[in-house]
Design an enzyme around this catalytic site. Structure first.
Site, PDB file in Angstrom:
ATOM      1  N   GLY A 181      48.437  14.847  41.038  1.00 10.73           N
ATOM      2  CA  GLY A 181      48.592  13.226  40.295  1.00 10.73           C
ATOM      3  C   GLY A 181      49.408  13.487  39.970  1.00 10.73           C
ATOM      4  N   THR A 238      52.327  18.763  38.826  1.00  3.25           N
ATOM      5  CA  THR A 238      51.456  17.569  40.052  1.00  3.25           C
ATOM      6  C   THR A 238      51.194  17.713  41.592  1.00  3.25           C
ATOM      7  OG1 THR A 238      53.937  16.801  40.027  1.00  3.25           O
ATOM      8  CG2 THR A 238      52.618  16.370  38.196  1.00  3.25           C
ATOM      9  N   TYR A 284      57.611   8.565  39.758  1.00  4.26           N
ATOM     10  CA  TYR A 284      55.822  10.278  40.376  1.00  4.26           C
ATOM     11  C   TYR A 284      55.600   8.823  41.352  1.00  4.26           C
ATOM     12  CZ  TYR A 284      56.602  14.201  38.594  1.00  4.26           C
ATOM     13  OH  TYR A 284      56.755  15.831  37.871  1.00  4.26           O
ATOM     14  N   ARG A 323      26.681  24.409   8.585  1.00  2.45           N
ATOM     15  CA  ARG A 323      25.244  25.326   8.211  1.00  2.45           C
ATOM     16  C   ARG A 323      24.578  24.599   7.194  1.00  2.45           C
ATOM     17  NH1 ARG A 323      27.351  31.782   6.493  1.00  2.45           N
ATOM     18  NH2 ARG A 323      25.068  31.873   6.077  1.00  2.45           N
ATOM     19  N   HIS A 324      22.774  25.099   7.382  1.00  2.00           N
ATOM     20  CA  HIS A 324      21.854  24.943   6.700  1.00  2.00           C
ATOM     21  C   HIS A 324      22.392  25.070   5.167  1.00  2.00           C
ATOM     22  CE1 HIS A 324      21.166  29.118   5.899  1.00  2.00           C
ATOM     23  NE2 HIS A 324      20.907  29.073   7.560  1.00  2.00           N
ATOM     24  N   ASN A 332      19.060  33.403   1.872  1.00  2.00           N
ATOM     25  CA  ASN A 332      20.829  33.966   1.394  1.00  2.00           C
ATOM     26  C   ASN A 332      20.863  34.535   0.302  1.00  2.00           C
ATOM     27  OD1 ASN A 332      21.425  30.926   3.809  1.00  2.00           O
ATOM     28  ND2 ASN A 332      21.493  32.825   4.271  1.00  2.00           N
ATOM     29  N   GLY A 392      17.804  36.248   8.988  1.00  2.00           N
ATOM     30  CA  GLY A 392      17.134  35.808   9.942  1.00  2.00           C
ATOM     31  C   GLY A 392      15.783  35.151   8.639  1.00  2.00           C
ATOM     32  N   ARG A 445      15.047  25.489   7.534  1.00  2.00           N
ATOM     33  CA  ARG A 445      16.076  25.259   6.694  1.00  2.00           C
ATOM     34  C   ARG A 445      17.196  24.788   7.493  1.00  2.00           C
ATOM     35  NH1 ARG A 445      16.210  30.763   8.863  1.00  2.00           N
ATOM     36  NH2 ARG A 445      18.227  31.428   9.715  1.00  2.00           N
ATOM     37  N   GLU A 478      18.928  30.430  14.867  1.00  2.00           N
ATOM     38  CA  GLU A 478      20.019  32.017  14.629  1.00  2.00           C
ATOM     39  C   GLU A 478      19.447  33.095  15.432  1.00  2.00           C
ATOM     40  OE1 GLU A 478      22.832  32.365  13.971  1.00  2.00           O
ATOM     41  OE2 GLU A 478      23.323  33.070  11.800  1.00  2.00           O
ATOM     42  N   ARG A 518      26.652  49.029  14.688  1.00  2.00           N
ATOM     43  CA  ARG A 518      27.212  46.443  15.157  1.00  2.00           C
ATOM     44  C   ARG A 518      28.505  46.993  14.578  1.00  2.00           C
ATOM     45  NH1 ARG A 518      25.305  42.271  12.112  1.00  2.00           N
ATOM     46  NH2 ARG A 518      25.052  40.513  13.690  1.00  2.00           N
ATOM     47  N   TYR A 533      25.736  39.078  20.241  1.00  2.00           N
ATOM     48  CA  TYR A 533      26.387  37.454  20.419  1.00  2.00           C
ATOM     49  C   TYR A 533      26.659  37.279  21.676  1.00  2.00           C
ATOM     50  CZ  TYR A 533      27.319  36.901  14.784  1.00  2.00           C
ATOM     51  OH  TYR A 533      28.202  36.137  13.654  1.00  2.00           O
ATOM     52  N   HIS A 570      23.875  27.695  12.185  1.00  2.00           N
ATOM     53  CA  HIS A 570      23.107  29.249  11.010  1.00  2.00           C
ATOM     54  C   HIS A 570      24.973  29.531  11.382  1.00  2.00           C
ATOM     55  CE1 HIS A 570      18.825  28.469  11.093  1.00  2.00           C
ATOM     56  NE2 HIS A 570      18.967  27.712  12.245  1.00  2.00           N
TER      57      HIS A 570
END
Ligand code: F6P
Length: 572
Positions: A128, A212, A280, A337-338, A344, A350, A388, A408, A433, A448, A473
């Site tokens: 293009g 192109t 072009y 985030r909330h 927290n 969780g 939350r 979350e 982890r 994740y 979250h």
């Protein structure tokens, strides 16, 4: 009497005898001929020393006769589709339709592409004029494919061109009769394709050649090279833009962000780009399905109309689906985030806790922020299904949509624990982890990677929205921001998305500008880095508790640790 009867019928007996002798002669002659043929066949095979090969030759000759009938049958079947053609195109002669079908059947491209595996690497070549949204499409598609597990990279032809020129001179290098300019452009395209090939040969699945490719000859060469020489699949995507408003916007973005124009005044840049486009346009040969034997998708006005021709294969079909839903409108998206939750404050993960007192203050401040801009730029709000986020969005004057996929990370057996409790109860899990946070899946919970998978439809939808506020979250927002900001996957679980902060993304071209707007409400810090001991990561399962907890953020854990498991007991 009997003798007399024989005498009277003698000529009948004579006739019968004659017939018998005649058929005997014919039978003898026939046998003689068959015998010679057989002998001849044996002799032929004998000449070759009675080898298996020569015997096979005799046999295959016979088989060929059978095959001939079979081939006839196959051709007859293959011709059947021509009925469809006759129905679709009344007036065309049957013979002509059959000839066309046969030509198609024997066309080398068809046969070649059929031989290439579905799993072969795929080269996508854009087609293009400048300012038709090719680069935006290339990068959005790459982001989408990477997120879906197809390792994809964009090879931008103009970047290769810039490597050959210390400074961009002018539109002149794009003139068809500028031999030096043409040579540079050819060379740049060649280098970009070579790098794309190396990328694919290295085991990656998709390369996007952002050039192109405006002439039929260029496309034929590229297609032949890809299919015949490399054994890759190839798909052309042609970008067309007839919408003047969209075109103008694309042109403005090029003027602002292209490296070619960074040292030019605005008038000079506008004039130069206009002339470049003219060069072009003179050379452009839009893809014509009647003249070219290539598979392609045509995207008009950044996804307003999408048409496909000869598109086959899983990956290609997925790409077609993505392009069909794409809209290239400029967008601003807000993420937050909330507000600080009761969990927290305690350092627990969780659960479905309510907002803390400071979290409620944040909810109020957030509502003030968005309600203030509602008259000019109203927003819509997406929350998770957890308390939350809903409480955080409650006072914003806007339509709110709870989305389950925004919930979350499910921490499975660790839901409701503090990081300290996790280390105490499941030290091995805690270490595993830390070793690979992206892929680690909590027992009975998620990783994740799992969140990335469930977020796919939300992200596709969000890509075409404007002025949406996502109240989410920590882990979920890391993934979402990582998607829009092209973060490396392994870095996602360690992105810092603090509480009480609005993250504003504004699109420009295919990229996003990030603004972090911190609202003045105190909160705890929930960010935990990967533990490092003396510059070395200590994520082994034998590490001490002190080493494991070295990066755990401080919190106010004053309540009984089993609060989440038996709230009634805790209240007592
Ligand atoms: O701590 C708040 C929180 O949202 C938890 O609910 C969640 O498990 C955690 O963050 C995810 O962050 P990380 O993956 O860093 O543990």
């Amino acid at each position: 009497m009997a003798l007399l009867r024989i005498q009277s019928d003698w000529y009948i007996y004579f006739w019968l005898l004659y017939c018998k002798i005649y058929s005997a002669i014919i039978w003898l002659f026939g046998n003689h001929c068959r015998g010679t043929d057989k002998a001849r066949a044996v002799i032929t095979s004998g000449i070759g020393g009675q080898s298996l090969g020569s015997l096979h030759r005799v046999r295959t000759r016979r088989k060929k006769t059978q095959q001939y009938h079979r081939t006839k049958h196959v051709v007859a079947l293959a011709r059947r589709p021509s009925y469809k053609r006759i129905v679709m195109a009344p007036g065309s002669s049957t013979a002509h339709a059959m000839m066309e079908d046969k030509e198609k059947l024997l066309a080398p491209a068809t046969i070649r592409s059929r031989r290439i595996s579905q799993f072969a690497p795929l080269l996508i070549a854009l087609v293009g004029l400048p300012a038709r949204g090719k680069s935006q499409l290339a990068h959005r598609l790459a982001r989408h494919l990477n997120w879906n597990g197809e390792s994809t990279k964009v090879f931008d032809c103009s970047e290769y061109r810039r490597r050959h020129m210390a400074l961009y001179g002018s539109h002149d290098i794009f003139r068809a009769d500028n031999q030096q300019g043409s040579a540079i452009r050819r060379q740049s395209a060649h280098e970009a394709v070579q790098d794309a090939v190396i990328w694919l040969k290295d085991g990656n699945s998709v390369a996007i050649f952002d050039g192109t490719n405006i002439t039929r000859e260029q496309r034929r060469e590229l297609s032949d090279y890809c299919l015949s020489d490399m054994g890759f699949r190839i798909l052309f995507i042609e970008c067309v833009c007839e919408d003047q408003e969209l075109l103008e916007r694309n042109i403005i973005e090029i003027l602002h962000y292209s490296a070619d124009y960074k040292d030019m005044s605005e008038e000079e840049a506008v004039d130069d780009l206009r002339k470049k486009l003219e060069h072009y346009m003179r050379q452009y040969e839009p893809i014509d399905a009647g003249l070219e034997s290539i598979g392609f998708v045509r995207v008009e006005n950044m996804g307003e109309t999408v048409t496909a021709h000869k598109v086959a294969g899983q990956k290609e079909s997925g790409i077609l689906g993505y392009l069909s839903g794409m809209r290239g409108l400029p967008q601003t998206i807000y993420f937050t985030r909330h507000g600080e939750s009761e969990y927290n404050v305690l350092g627990r993960i969780g659960g479905d806790a309510a907002l803390s007192a400071r979290g409620q203050l944040y909810a109020r401040a957030l509502a003030d922020y968005f309600n203030a801009m509602a008259t000019i730029d109203p927003v819509s709000v997406w929350t998770s299904e957890l308390r939350r986020t809903k409480q955080t969005a409650a006072d914003i004057h806007a339509v709110k949509r709870p989305v389950r996929a925004l919930n979350e990370l499910d921490a499975g057996i660790c839901e409701g624990l503090t990081y300290e409790e996790m280390q105490e109860r499941f030290p091995q899990e805690f270490a595993w982890r830390d070793q690979d946070k992206l892929r680690y899946r909590y027992p009975w919970g998620e990783s994740y990677i799992d969140i990335m998978t469930r977020l796919r439809p939300v992200l596709s939808a969000l890509e075409d929205e404007h002025n949406v506020v996502v109240v989410g979250h920590q882990a979920v927002l890391r993934c979402m921001l990582g998607y829009f900001l092209d973060a490396k996957l392994d870095e996602l679980p360690y992105m810092n998305v603090p509480l009480h902060t609005i993250v504003k993304l504004t699109s420009y071209g295919y990229k996003y500008k990030v603004e972090m707007i911190k609202l003045p409400v105190e909160c705890v810090d929930t960010y935990r880095q990967q533990p490092k001991v003396r510059a070395e990561q200590n994520c082994s399962i034998n590490r001490s508790t002190a080493e494991a907890l070295t990066t755990v953020p401080s919190h106010y854990d004053t309540l009984p640790s089993n609060l989440w498991q038996s709230p009634t007991e805790a209240q007592l």
